[in-house]
Design a protein around this motif. Structure first.
Motif, mmCIF file in Angstrom:
data_model
loop_
_atom_site.group_PDB
_atom_site.id
_atom_site.type_symbol
_atom_site.label_atom_id
_atom_site.label_comp_id
_atom_site.label_asym_id
_atom_site.label_seq_id
_atom_site.Cartn_x
_atom_site.Cartn_y
_atom_site.Cartn_z
ATOM 1 N N SER A 109 -1.592 5.211 -4.265
ATOM 2 C CA SER A 109 -0.393 4.912 -3.494
ATOM 3 C C SER A 109 -0.431 5.597 -2.126
ATOM 4 O O SER A 109 -0.108 4.984 -1.097
ATOM 5 C CB SER A 109 0.837 5.366 -4.274
ATOM 6 O OG SER A 109 1.995 5.293 -3.483
ATOM 7 N N LEU A 110 -0.840 6.846 -2.090
ATOM 8 C CA LEU A 110 -0.922 7.595 -0.827
ATOM 9 C C LEU A 110 -2.014 7.036 0.081
ATOM 10 O O LEU A 110 -1.856 6.986 1.303
ATOM 11 C CB LEU A 110 -1.159 9.073 -1.114
ATOM 12 C CG LEU A 110 -0.014 9.797 -1.844
ATOM 13 C CD1 LEU A 110 -0.454 11.187 -2.289
ATOM 14 C CD2 LEU A 110 1.226 9.861 -0.976
ATOM 15 N N GLU A 111 -3.091 6.584 -0.534
ATOM 16 C CA GLU A 111 -4.202 6.011 0.233
ATOM 17 C C GLU A 111 -3.793 4.657 0.842
ATOM 18 O O GLU A 111 -4.101 4.374 1.998
ATOM 19 C CB GLU A 111 -5.419 5.853 -0.679
ATOM 20 C CG GLU A 111 -6.711 5.603 0.045
ATOM 21 C CD GLU A 111 -7.914 5.644 -0.895
ATOM 22 O OE1 GLU A 111 -8.984 6.034 -0.407
ATOM 23 O OE2 GLU A 111 -7.790 5.273 -2.080
ATOM 24 N N GLU A 112 -3.062 3.843 0.056
ATOM 25 C CA GLU A 112 -2.589 2.546 0.549
ATOM 26 C C GLU A 112 -1.701 2.720 1.776
ATOM 27 O O GLU A 112 -1.696 1.868 2.666
ATOM 28 C CB GLU A 112 -1.809 1.809 -0.541
ATOM 29 C CG GLU A 112 -2.671 1.237 -1.630
ATOM 30 C CD GLU A 112 -1.839 0.717 -2.802
ATOM 31 O OE1 GLU A 112 -0.600 0.590 -2.680
ATOM 32 O OE2 GLU A 112 -2.443 0.447 -3.859
ATOM 33 N N ARG A 113 -0.966 3.792 1.838
ATOM 34 C CA ARG A 113 -0.060 4.059 2.964
ATOM 35 C C ARG A 113 -0.775 4.742 4.136
ATOM 36 O O ARG A 113 -0.167 4.996 5.158
ATOM 37 C CB ARG A 113 1.102 4.918 2.502
ATOM 38 C CG ARG A 113 1.990 4.199 1.519
ATOM 39 C CD ARG A 113 3.049 5.126 1.008
ATOM 40 N NE ARG A 113 4.075 4.411 0.286
ATOM 41 C CZ ARG A 113 5.216 4.936 -0.075
ATOM 42 N NH1 ARG A 113 5.492 6.197 0.237
ATOM 43 N NH2 ARG A 113 6.102 4.241 -0.742
ATOM 44 N N GLY A 114 -2.057 5.076 3.940
ATOM 45 C CA GLY A 114 -2.835 5.678 5.014
ATOM 46 C C GLY A 114 -2.643 7.177 5.168
ATOM 47 O O GLY A 114 -3.025 7.751 6.183
ATOM 48 N N ALA A 119 -2.297 10.649 9.773
ATOM 49 C CA ALA A 119 -0.989 10.046 9.462
ATOM 50 C C ALA A 119 -0.292 10.825 8.343
ATOM 51 O O ALA A 119 0.940 10.968 8.350
ATOM 52 C CB ALA A 119 -1.162 8.578 9.063
ATOM 53 N N GLY A 120 -1.060 11.332 7.386
ATOM 54 C CA GLY A 120 -0.494 12.157 6.318
ATOM 55 C C GLY A 120 0.076 13.454 6.867
ATOM 56 O O GLY A 120 1.151 13.908 6.452
#
Length: 165
Positions: free
Chosen positions: A92-97, A118-119
């Motif tokens: 989920s965190l990867e999908e959001r970049g 971005a994180g």
């Protein structure tokens, strides 16, 4: 003398119940540990669209020296999550970049995760919300002495809980 049946004593088959004083200590603990994550979740979701569990993962990744990556196994251990629950969260965190997954060095089977720029931006936005909630709900209602006592108590209890994972 304990009566033995099938090699077990009465004390093993019928564990001692909590007395009234113990129950008065335990019930608020249960309520607090169940409600706090819900309140933290609500504030983070409302403000930045992120739940507390994923925020905690991002914070752990942000704490890595020189922005380095952490193996999924180590991250699961630190976060107290199963590898499958962590993998779902990282997806989920990867999908959001906000996170990127990579293979570790020579062992291509070992995956690691690192925070993306971005994180880091998201954490800068979310941190004030989180800090305000922690102050309001946990720190501000306590005196300096009580905060020290709470830290001491939790430091004493955490090894037993983490060892049981």
């Amino acid at each position: 003398m304990d009566a033995r049946i099938d090699g077990q004593t009465d004390a093993v088959r019928h564990p001692r119940r909590l007395d009234d004083d113990e129950m008065q200590t335990w019930l608020p603990v249960i309520r607090f540990v169940q409600l706090l994550p819900q309140v933290l979740d609500r504030a983070l979701k409302d403000e930045v669209g992120l739940n507390h569990a994923r925020y905690a993962i991002l914070i752990m990744l942000a704490g890595q020296i020189d922005g380095g990556a952490t193996t999924m196994t180590e991250l699961a251990r630190i976060a107290g999550l199963s590898r499958s629950r962590l993998s779902h969260a990282i997806d989920s965190l990867e999908e959001r970049g906000w996170v990127e997954r990579t293979s570790c060095g020579a062992d291509k089977r070992t995956l690691s995760a690192a925070l993306t720029p971005a994180g880091r931006d998201l954490l800068r936005e979310a941190a004030p919300v989180h800090v305000e909630q922690i102050r309001e709900l946990v720190l501000d209602p306590l005196t300096d002495e009580e905060r020290g006592q709470l830290a001491g108590i939790l430091t004493k209890l955490l090894p037993g809980v983490t060892a049981a994972l």
